[in-house]
Design a protein around this motif. Structure first.
Motif, mmCIF file in Angstrom:
data_model
loop_
_atom_site.group_PDB
_atom_site.id
_atom_site.type_symbol
_atom_site.label_atom_id
_atom_site.label_comp_id
_atom_site.label_asym_id
_atom_site.label_seq_id
_atom_site.Cartn_x
_atom_site.Cartn_y
_atom_site.Cartn_z
ATOM 1 N N GLY A 120 0.795 -1.219 0.000
ATOM 2 C CA GLY A 120 0.000 0.000 0.000
ATOM 3 C C GLY A 120 0.824 1.264 0.000
ATOM 4 O O GLY A 120 0.300 2.346 -0.294
ATOM 5 N N GLY A 121 2.112 1.171 0.304
ATOM 6 C CA GLY A 121 2.972 2.353 0.289
ATOM 7 C C GLY A 121 3.235 2.832 -1.134
ATOM 8 O O GLY A 121 3.515 2.025 -2.018
ATOM 9 N N ARG A 122 3.143 4.140 -1.346
ATOM 10 C CA ARG A 122 3.367 4.720 -2.680
ATOM 11 C C ARG A 122 4.801 5.219 -2.780
ATOM 12 O O ARG A 122 5.211 6.108 -2.035
ATOM 13 N N TRP A 123 5.565 4.642 -3.739
ATOM 14 C CA TRP A 123 6.984 4.941 -3.858
ATOM 15 C C TRP A 123 7.355 5.504 -5.226
ATOM 16 O O TRP A 123 8.512 5.426 -5.646
ATOM 17 N N SER A 124 6.387 6.111 -5.892
ATOM 18 C CA SER A 124 6.700 6.819 -7.132
ATOM 19 C C SER A 124 7.499 8.074 -6.785
ATOM 20 O O SER A 124 7.548 8.510 -5.627
ATOM 21 N N GLU A 125 8.115 8.667 -7.793
ATOM 22 C CA GLU A 125 8.916 9.875 -7.568
ATOM 23 C C GLU A 125 8.062 11.009 -7.023
ATOM 24 O O GLU A 125 8.508 11.770 -6.150
ATOM 25 N N THR A 126 6.833 11.112 -7.488
ATOM 26 C CA THR A 126 5.972 12.206 -7.030
ATOM 27 C C THR A 126 5.444 11.975 -5.620
ATOM 28 O O THR A 126 4.965 12.912 -4.982
ATOM 29 N N ALA A 127 5.520 10.719 -5.141
ATOM 30 C CA ALA A 127 5.002 10.418 -3.795
ATOM 31 C C ALA A 127 6.109 10.377 -2.751
ATOM 32 O O ALA A 127 5.918 10.838 -1.627
ATOM 33 N N MET A 128 7.283 9.824 -3.119
ATOM 34 C CA MET A 128 8.332 9.608 -2.126
ATOM 35 C C MET A 128 9.703 10.066 -2.615
ATOM 36 O O MET A 128 10.711 9.717 -2.039
ATOM 37 N N GLY A 129 9.708 10.875 -3.668
ATOM 38 C CA GLY A 129 10.975 11.413 -4.134
ATOM 39 C C GLY A 129 11.854 10.361 -4.789
ATOM 40 O O GLY A 129 11.399 9.301 -5.221
ATOM 41 N N THR A 130 13.133 10.645 -4.841
ATOM 42 C CA THR A 130 14.097 9.767 -5.503
ATOM 43 C C THR A 130 14.327 8.501 -4.688
ATOM 44 O O THR A 130 14.670 8.553 -3.507
ATOM 45 N N ASN A 131 14.111 7.353 -5.320
ATOM 46 C CA ASN A 131 14.394 6.061 -4.695
ATOM 47 C C ASN A 131 14.596 5.051 -5.819
ATOM 48 O O ASN A 131 14.336 5.343 -6.999
ATOM 49 N N ALA A 132 15.051 3.862 -5.499
ATOM 50 C CA ALA A 132 15.386 2.881 -6.539
ATOM 51 C C ALA A 132 14.163 2.451 -7.335
ATOM 52 O O ALA A 132 14.233 2.263 -8.553
ATOM 53 N N LEU A 133 13.015 2.270 -6.655
ATOM 54 C CA LEU A 133 11.808 1.863 -7.377
ATOM 55 C C LEU A 133 11.419 2.906 -8.419
ATOM 56 O O LEU A 133 11.117 2.575 -9.565
ATOM 57 N N SER A 134 11.415 4.177 -8.013
ATOM 58 C CA SER A 134 10.995 5.226 -8.946
ATOM 59 C C SER A 134 11.997 5.367 -10.089
ATOM 60 O O SER A 134 11.604 5.565 -11.244
ATOM 61 N N LEU A 135 13.285 5.246 -9.809
ATOM 62 C CA LEU A 135 14.294 5.343 -10.862
ATOM 63 C C LEU A 135 14.156 4.197 -11.857
ATOM 64 O O LEU A 135 14.255 4.396 -13.077
ATOM 65 N N ALA A 136 13.924 2.980 -11.348
ATOM 66 C CA ALA A 136 13.774 1.822 -12.235
ATOM 67 C C ALA A 136 12.555 1.970 -13.136
ATOM 68 O O ALA A 136 12.605 1.636 -14.330
ATOM 69 N N LEU A 137 11.458 2.485 -12.585
ATOM 70 C CA LEU A 137 10.245 2.659 -13.381
ATOM 71 C C LEU A 137 10.380 3.826 -14.357
ATOM 72 O O LEU A 137 9.961 3.726 -15.517
ATOM 73 N N ASP A 138 10.971 4.918 -13.911
ATOM 74 C CA ASP A 138 11.084 6.101 -14.775
ATOM 75 C C ASP A 138 12.020 5.857 -15.955
ATOM 76 O O ASP A 138 11.783 6.373 -17.054
ATOM 77 N N HIS A 139 13.088 5.085 -15.744
ATOM 78 C CA HIS A 139 14.080 4.868 -16.802
ATOM 79 C C HIS A 139 13.975 3.484 -17.437
ATOM 80 O O HIS A 139 14.743 3.172 -18.352
ATOM 81 N N ASN A 140 13.055 2.655 -16.918
ATOM 82 C CA ASN A 140 12.833 1.311 -17.467
ATOM 83 C C ASN A 140 14.129 0.498 -17.523
ATOM 84 O O ASN A 140 14.440 -0.159 -18.524
ATOM 85 N N ARG A 141 14.862 0.533 -16.422
ATOM 86 C CA ARG A 141 16.073 -0.284 -16.315
ATOM 87 C C ARG A 141 16.440 -0.409 -14.840
ATOM 88 O O ARG A 141 15.965 0.363 -14.007
ATOM 89 N N PRO A 142 17.290 -1.380 -14.497
ATOM 90 C CA PRO A 142 17.663 -1.566 -13.087
ATOM 91 C C PRO A 142 18.294 -0.298 -12.507
ATOM 92 O O PRO A 142 18.985 0.450 -13.205
ATOM 93 N N ALA A 143 18.044 -0.083 -11.217
ATOM 94 C CA ALA A 143 18.558 1.120 -10.554
ATOM 95 C C ALA A 143 18.912 0.802 -9.107
ATOM 96 O O ALA A 143 18.273 -0.028 -8.457
#
Length: 400
Positions: A120-143
């Motif tokens: 249930g935790g939101r870890w997108s860049e707009t919700a929780m800032g810079t983190n590995a999950l948001s970087l991986a999703l935003d750039h479509n590659r491992p982070a």
């Protein structure tokens, strides 16, 4: 320099850069930070406070409906071993960055829950800032996101490794993440995440039959189910057995042959068989002939697909269709015979294949095959992180 000392120095430098760039808003001062990270900081700062203590929650997270659920649960043993043995928290998030599932030891899980690194935790860049999950999703590659590379200061004690998970058509379905405390950062963590994601994507590729949306399809490996254009058709177990046998005998079976395949020497009246075939015929809208039984409507079968692929020496294709034993709950003599044929043929093809990936895919479905595990161990390079998983299972088999 000892690894722990190097990590400590890197963390200290990142903290100084974060203080200049984020706290004092001095762009250009973060010399040690990757540009992708500072670009993420710049995007997120207008919406996310670095002083945030935990991720916001989403009430609509639906793990039950996620296409990742089945392949992740099939990989639970590997994820559990990594999380418990190495002190990580494993998490799966959807394509929007909302966590759907987590697993970890008690101590790490409690620590993760403090920052809402939980379902249930939101870890997108707009919700929780810079983190590995948001970087991986935003750039479509491992982070990877280490310590003060996280925008939110409450995460500076963490290191996270994430990689996106793709559907067979390339669509991003979500992300797999392994997270732990910064001092447990390890160069093999990211290769481990990549390997786990590859296994998930292989399982996703195995799930659907290569069929057009319309038409009949029979899933009889690992479970029994008839689909009509993707919609389930209710059939009793005996009717699924009959349909399975007819797909494996494209030239059809006489009533005597079918009765023998289903009941052997059991005293079952012929009218019982006729009633079962009649019900199946109605379900297939007349797709079974009346005297000598064979299918007169095309029914694609995963079992038939495996056998055809093996006949063509296409082991990768066979493994993609194979999801388990043929109708594993069936005791019908004809089903048991075909079950053994498929198992022996697939195992032989995998053991003879020069591709180690074939062997590992087979072991994901047959975790108790001692000989296959021994062969995998001999083939895997000592530096291959997958070797640890094989070794762990082999140890369990030998000590059982």
């Amino acid at each position: 320099m000892p690894p722990r000392t190097a990590l400590r120095q890197r963390r200290a430098q990142l903290e100084r850069d974060w203080e200049c760039w984020v706290a004092h808003r001095s762009p250009g001062a973060a010399a040690a930070v990757d540009p992708e990270v500072t670009q993420s900081w710049a995007r997120a700062l207008p919406e996310v406070s670095p002083a945030r203590d935990s991720a916001p929650s989403c009430a609509d997270a639906r793990w039950q409906d996620s296409p990742l659920r089945e392949p992740v649960l099939a990989s639970t043993a590997e994820l559990r071993s990594i999380a418990e043995d190495a002190g990580y928290v494993a998490a799966v998030a959807d394509a929007g960055g909302t966590i759907l599932w987590t697993f970890g030891g008690r101590v790490m899980r409690r620590r993760a829950e403090r920052v809402n690194f939980a379902a249930g935790g939101r870890w997108s860049e707009t919700a929780m800032g810079t983190n590995a999950l948001s970087l991986a999703l935003d750039h479509n590659r491992p982070a990877t996101c280490f310590s003060a590379e996280h925008l939110v200061q409450a995460l500076h004690g963490w290191v996270c490794y994430s990689a996106p998970v793709h559907a067979p058509n390339g669509k991003v379905l979500g992300v797999l993440d392994l997270s732990t405390t910064w001092d447990r950062s390890h160069p093999l963590a990211m290769p481990t995440v990549r390997t786990l994601v590859s296994a998930l994507e292989a399982r996703l590729a195995e799930s659907p039959l290569d069929l057009a949306p319309a038409g009949w399809s029979l899933r009889c490996l690992g479970r029994g189910e008839l689909l009509d254009g993707g919609a389930p058709v209710p059939l009793r177990p005996r009717q699924l057995e009959i349909l399975t046998l007819l797909t494996l005998h494209p030239d059809g079976l006489t009533p005597e042959q079918l009765q023998d395949a289903l009941y052997a020497d059991r005293p079952v009246h012929r009218t019982t068989l006729k009633a079962e075939v009649s019900h199946l015929r109605r379900a297939l809208r007349g797709g079974v002939t009346t005297r000598s039984y064979h299918l007169c409507a095309p029914v694609a079968s995963d079992a038939r697909a495996v056998l055809d692929a093996l006949a063509a020496r296409e082991v990768t294709t066979a493994l993609r269709h194979y999801r388990g034993s043929l109708l594993p709950d069936s005791e019908a003599p004809g089903i048991r015979e075909w079950r053994e044929i498929i198992e022996v043929a697939l195992r032989e093809a995998v053991l003879r294949s020069p591709q180690t990936d074939h062997l590992l895919a087979y072991l994901s479905r047959h975790p108790y095959d001692l000989e296959a595990h021994q062969l995998a161990l001999r083939r895997l390079d000592p530096a291959d992180v997958r070797r640890g998983v094989v070794l762990a299972q082999l140890h369990k088999l030998r000590s059982a």
